[in-house]
Design a protein around this motif. Sequence first.
Motif, PDB file in Angstrom:
ATOM      1  N   ARG A  69       1.216 -36.608  24.247  1.00  0.00           N
ATOM      2  CA  ARG A  69       2.005 -36.505  23.022  1.00  0.00           C
ATOM      3  C   ARG A  69       1.773 -35.179  22.305  1.00  0.00           C
ATOM      4  NH1 ARG A  69       0.069 -41.525  19.647  1.00  0.00           N
ATOM      5  NH2 ARG A  69      -1.905 -40.643  20.388  1.00  0.00           N
ATOM      6  N   LEU A  70       0.641 -34.527  22.576  1.00  0.00           N
ATOM      7  CA  LEU A  70       0.287 -33.308  21.868  1.00  0.00           C
ATOM      8  C   LEU A  70       0.837 -32.051  22.531  1.00  0.00           C
ATOM      9  CD1 LEU A  70      -3.444 -34.126  20.987  1.00  0.00           C
ATOM     10  CD2 LEU A  70      -1.373 -34.594  19.668  1.00  0.00           C
ATOM     11  N   ARG A  71       1.538 -32.210  23.640  1.00  0.00           N
ATOM     12  CA  ARG A  71       2.066 -31.047  24.350  1.00  0.00           C
ATOM     13  C   ARG A  71       3.355 -30.564  23.684  1.00  0.00           C
ATOM     14  NH1 ARG A  71       1.488 -31.646  30.797  1.00  0.00           N
ATOM     15  NH2 ARG A  71       1.501 -29.395  30.521  1.00  0.00           N
ATOM     16  N   GLY A  72       3.551 -29.236  23.767  1.00  0.00           N
ATOM     17  CA  GLY A  72       4.825 -28.663  23.342  1.00  0.00           C
ATOM     18  C   GLY A  72       4.928 -28.246  21.893  1.00  0.00           C
ATOM     19  N   PHE A  73       3.855 -28.327  21.118  1.00  0.00           N
ATOM     20  CA  PHE A  73       3.928 -27.922  19.720  1.00  0.00           C
ATOM     21  C   PHE A  73       3.823 -26.398  19.599  1.00  0.00           C
ATOM     22  CE2 PHE A  73       3.036 -32.362  19.111  1.00  0.00           C
ATOM     23  CZ  PHE A  73       3.686 -32.661  17.912  1.00  0.00           C
ATOM     24  N   ASP A  74       4.472 -25.875  18.562  1.00  0.00           N
ATOM     25  CA  ASP A  74       4.398 -24.427  18.323  1.00  0.00           C
ATOM     26  C   ASP A  74       2.988 -24.017  17.929  1.00  0.00           C
ATOM     27  OD1 ASP A  74       7.149 -24.289  18.746  1.00  0.00           O
ATOM     28  OD2 ASP A  74       7.592 -24.611  16.615  1.00  0.00           O
ATOM     29  N   ALA A  75       2.331 -24.857  17.136  1.00  0.00           N
ATOM     30  CA  ALA A  75       0.992 -24.500  16.647  1.00  0.00           C
ATOM     31  C   ALA A  75       0.147 -25.747  16.462  1.00  0.00           C
ATOM     32  CB  ALA A  75       1.093 -23.732  15.329  1.00  0.00           C
ATOM     33  N   ALA A  76      -1.159 -25.568  16.614  1.00  0.00           N
ATOM     34  CA  ALA A  76      -2.142 -26.637  16.369  1.00  0.00           C
ATOM     35  C   ALA A  76      -3.233 -26.079  15.474  1.00  0.00           C
ATOM     36  CB  ALA A  76      -2.737 -27.141  17.680  1.00  0.00           C
ATOM     37  N   VAL A  77      -3.766 -26.939  14.615  1.00  0.00           N
ATOM     38  CA  VAL A  77      -4.813 -26.526  13.676  1.00  0.00           C
ATOM     39  C   VAL A  77      -6.071 -27.344  13.930  1.00  0.00           C
ATOM     40  CG1 VAL A  77      -5.487 -26.357  11.243  1.00  0.00           C
ATOM     41  CG2 VAL A  77      -3.112 -25.893  11.915  1.00  0.00           C
ATOM     42  N   LEU A  78      -7.201 -26.669  14.017  1.00  0.00           N
ATOM     43  CA  LEU A  78      -8.518 -27.300  14.083  1.00  0.00           C
ATOM     44  C   LEU A  78      -9.296 -26.795  12.871  1.00  0.00           C
ATOM     45  CD1 LEU A  78      -9.207 -26.809  17.890  1.00  0.00           C
ATOM     46  CD2 LEU A  78      -9.064 -29.039  16.757  1.00  0.00           C
ATOM     47  N   MET A  79      -9.071 -27.403  11.723  1.00  0.00           N
ATOM     48  CA  MET A  79      -9.681 -26.936  10.479  1.00  0.00           C
ATOM     49  C   MET A  79     -10.937 -27.730  10.180  1.00  0.00           C
ATOM     50  SD  MET A  79      -7.873 -26.337   6.742  1.00  0.00           S
ATOM     51  CE  MET A  79      -7.739 -28.076   6.304  1.00  0.00           C
ATOM     52  N   GLU A  80     -12.105 -27.064  10.309  1.00  0.00           N
ATOM     53  CA  GLU A  80     -13.399 -27.689  10.081  1.00  0.00           C
ATOM     54  C   GLU A  80     -13.568 -28.932  10.962  1.00  0.00           C
ATOM     55  OE1 GLU A  80     -15.395 -25.827   7.492  1.00  0.00           O
ATOM     56  OE2 GLU A  80     -13.730 -24.700   8.359  1.00  0.00           O
ATOM     57  N   VAL A  81     -13.305 -28.757  12.254  1.00  0.00           N
ATOM     58  CA  VAL A  81     -13.360 -29.870  13.203  1.00  0.00           C
ATOM     59  C   VAL A  81     -14.411 -29.653  14.283  1.00  0.00           C
ATOM     60  CG1 VAL A  81     -12.075 -31.085  15.016  1.00  0.00           C
ATOM     61  CG2 VAL A  81     -10.982 -30.605  12.820  1.00  0.00           C
ATOM     62  N   VAL A  82     -14.437 -28.460  14.884  1.00  0.00           N
ATOM     63  CA  VAL A  82     -15.261 -28.266  16.083  1.00  0.00           C
ATOM     64  C   VAL A  82     -16.735 -28.517  15.826  1.00  0.00           C
ATOM     65  CG1 VAL A  82     -13.627 -26.682  17.166  1.00  0.00           C
ATOM     66  CG2 VAL A  82     -15.403 -25.766  15.654  1.00  0.00           C
ATOM     67  N   GLU A  83     -17.201 -28.209  14.608  1.00  0.00           N
ATOM     68  CA  GLU A  83     -18.626 -28.363  14.312  1.00  0.00           C
ATOM     69  C   GLU A  83     -19.058 -29.820  14.219  1.00  0.00           C
ATOM     70  OE1 GLU A  83     -16.402 -27.783  10.423  1.00  0.00           O
ATOM     71  OE2 GLU A  83     -16.427 -26.838  12.398  1.00  0.00           O
ATOM     72  N   HIS A  84     -18.098 -30.745  14.216  1.00  0.00           N
ATOM     73  CA  HIS A  84     -18.418 -32.178  14.171  1.00  0.00           C
ATOM     74  C   HIS A  84     -18.621 -32.754  15.574  1.00  0.00           C
ATOM     75  CE1 HIS A  84     -17.747 -32.907   9.854  1.00  0.00           C
ATOM     76  NE2 HIS A  84     -16.834 -31.954   9.949  1.00  0.00           N
ATOM     77  N   LEU A  85     -18.429 -31.936  16.604  1.00  0.00           N
ATOM     78  CA  LEU A  85     -18.607 -32.410  17.980  1.00  0.00           C
ATOM     79  C   LEU A  85     -19.960 -31.965  18.519  1.00  0.00           C
ATOM     80  CD1 LEU A  85     -15.420 -32.559  17.718  1.00  0.00           C
ATOM     81  CD2 LEU A  85     -15.377 -32.117  20.168  1.00  0.00           C
ATOM     82  N   ASP A  86     -20.547 -32.795  19.349  1.00  0.00           N
ATOM     83  CA  ASP A  86     -21.743 -32.356  20.066  1.00  0.00           C
ATOM     84  C   ASP A  86     -21.356 -31.185  20.964  1.00  0.00           C
ATOM     85  OD1 ASP A  86     -23.595 -34.267  19.077  1.00  0.00           O
ATOM     86  OD2 ASP A  86     -22.673 -35.777  20.373  1.00  0.00           O
ATOM     87  N   PRO A  87     -22.198 -30.155  21.055  1.00  0.00           N
ATOM     88  CA  PRO A  87     -21.856 -28.996  21.880  1.00  0.00           C
ATOM     89  C   PRO A  87     -21.447 -29.360  23.303  1.00  0.00           C
ATOM     90  CG  PRO A  87     -23.783 -28.519  20.545  1.00  0.00           C
ATOM     91  CD  PRO A  87     -23.468 -29.970  20.322  1.00  0.00           C
ATOM     92  N   ALA A  88     -22.047 -30.413  23.839  1.00  0.00           N
ATOM     93  CA  ALA A  88     -21.706 -30.810  25.208  1.00  0.00           C
ATOM     94  C   ALA A  88     -20.272 -31.321  25.321  1.00  0.00           C
ATOM     95  CB  ALA A  88     -22.681 -31.895  25.688  1.00  0.00           C
ATOM     96  N   ARG A  89     -19.650 -31.712  24.198  1.00  0.00           N
ATOM     97  CA  ARG A  89     -18.284 -32.230  24.216  1.00  0.00           C
ATOM     98  C   ARG A  89     -17.246 -31.142  23.972  1.00  0.00           C
ATOM     99  NH1 ARG A  89     -17.126 -36.141  26.755  1.00  0.00           N
ATOM    100  NH2 ARG A  89     -15.532 -36.961  25.335  1.00  0.00           N
ATOM    101  N   LEU A  90     -17.683 -29.946  23.611  1.00  0.00           N
ATOM    102  CA  LEU A  90     -16.729 -28.871  23.326  1.00  0.00           C
ATOM    103  C   LEU A  90     -15.849 -28.520  24.530  1.00  0.00           C
ATOM    104  CD1 LEU A  90     -18.645 -26.360  21.021  1.00  0.00           C
ATOM    105  CD2 LEU A  90     -16.610 -27.694  20.478  1.00  0.00           C
ATOM    106  N   PRO A  91     -16.393 -28.419  25.745  1.00  0.00           N
ATOM    107  CA  PRO A  91     -15.517 -28.115  26.880  1.00  0.00           C
ATOM    108  C   PRO A  91     -14.378 -29.116  27.042  1.00  0.00           C
ATOM    109  CG  PRO A  91     -17.800 -27.804  27.505  1.00  0.00           C
ATOM    110  CD  PRO A  91     -17.815 -28.442  26.146  1.00  0.00           C
ATOM    111  N   ALA A  92     -14.630 -30.390  26.741  1.00  0.00           N
ATOM    112  CA  ALA A  92     -13.569 -31.393  26.839  1.00  0.00           C
ATOM    113  C   ALA A  92     -12.484 -31.124  25.803  1.00  0.00           C
ATOM    114  CB  ALA A  92     -14.157 -32.797  26.648  1.00  0.00           C
ATOM    115  N   LEU A  93     -12.881 -30.758  24.591  1.00  0.00           N
ATOM    116  CA  LEU A  93     -11.894 -30.414  23.567  1.00  0.00           C
ATOM    117  C   LEU A  93     -11.108 -29.174  23.974  1.00  0.00           C
ATOM    118  CD1 LEU A  93     -12.089 -30.446  19.779  1.00  0.00           C
ATOM    119  CD2 LEU A  93     -11.734 -28.242  20.847  1.00  0.00           C
TER     120      LEU A  93
END
Length: 500
Positions: free
Chosen positions: A369-393
């Motif tokens: 469902r997230l495919r095809g958008f002009d833009a995506a925002v990750l505002m204050e999000v990545v730091e809430h993930l364990d570093p090991a999960r970043l590659p999946a994101l």
Amino acid sequence: MLLTLTTTHRPATDLGYLLVKHPDRMHEFDLPAGTAHVFYPEATDQRCTAALLVEVDPQRLGVGRGRRGRQTTTTESFTLGQYVNDRGYAASSLLSSALSTAFRSALRGSSKDRPELAGTAIPLTVRVPVLRCRGGAALAVGMFAPLGWTVTATPLPLDERHPEWGDSRYVDLMITGTVRLADALNHLYVLLPVLDDAKHYWVAPDEIDKLLRAGAGWLADHPERALITRRYLAHHRALAGEALSRLAQLRLSDVPAPDDSIDEDSTPAEGSESHADPRRASLAVRRREAVLTALAASGATRVVDLGCGGGALLTALLADRRYTEVVGVDVATQALTVAARRLRLDRLPQRQQDRVRLWQSALTYRDDRLRGFDAAVLMEVVEHLDPARLPALEDAVLGHARPGTVVVTTPNAEYNVRYEGLSAGGFRHPDHRFEWTRAEFAEWVDRIATAFGYTATISGVGDDDPEVGCPTQLAVLTAVDKAAAAATPSTAVNAKEAGR
């Protein structure tokens, strides 16, 4: 579970007027999970004590009626745990609920018979002989002492016959002070479940209003307001963010001070700037403005806010007509509920409703469902993930969804030294798994841009400190194929021009 209120105000039996409970009678109240009793072990002109005793029915506690008849269960989800637990003996949110039922008028600070006394600070001693306290006696002191109470929190031994086993997770709490009875009851109403840190009922968005109502006049200035808010709202990040934002606004309206209002993904430290002018926008607002500027520059019309929280950015996007489709995505359904309320989805005209959607999804998994958008925002999000999960994101967002533009913001760890009260090496939010320096963020952005075919620019948001930089880091990643398409006229356009 038991709670006692004692006063030496003369005549002490006026406590009965304030509580609207006659000292010579036994009072009984039916509760969803049992029965509450109010009685007076002592009642003289010199000293009067009111006791609230709550008897919990395990069967009624195990399965209760939720809103609109929906069945809800206790935090102990397994069958035996619904019957074998400490809920009937240790103070918790069950005792707070009993307080609100048995002492409703006193909590509001109203008294028909003694209106002047209801507004007067009187000597009070409150004792809760068994309180489950996640954080130990020191936390109990830290909660009540800033409110003017003298606190004695005695840890209870795990087994009196075996002192070598150490202390249990329970304390015998006694607080003494000269305060209004209504203030004392509201302190208890909020802080008992906070110390227990395990509510017995489902926490809905209306809990924010309950918290702010009971915390009026004291919570906004409490040094542990972030912890209190988070625990009272059962660690729902979106609800806590909205409550803290409203508390920050209350503080600003009461006292001219640097703006420390925040949004769903920040804390008081993260929402403020140490050298801020009170007339200036908060960091949270400036961050949103920077993201909106980047989106406008990208030419995007269809935008997805990944990790949208309570919908602060969605509201701004919906107000701008250039965005024909706005989607908010969060893993927490409670956050989406808050976002829907903030957007007033049920009141929007149909044309506006057609422009916005809210989806539940985990950003570490591919979602078509997230495919095809002009833009995506990750505002204050990545730091809430364990570093090991970043590659999946990274794979799910940049590889699979592949929006034309990705806007990322995250705290600048170097700037943390400018925040008063933030311990060395500490994070701005208790849910942060890491916070990057400027060099670390630049290295990550360069790596993912190269790996997934994006170009990237990095800038800062907020006051630019010559030594530590800006409080927020911002990156704008543009897909190489999008950049090439923008720079080179398409084949179809060239053919059309050739035919003219």
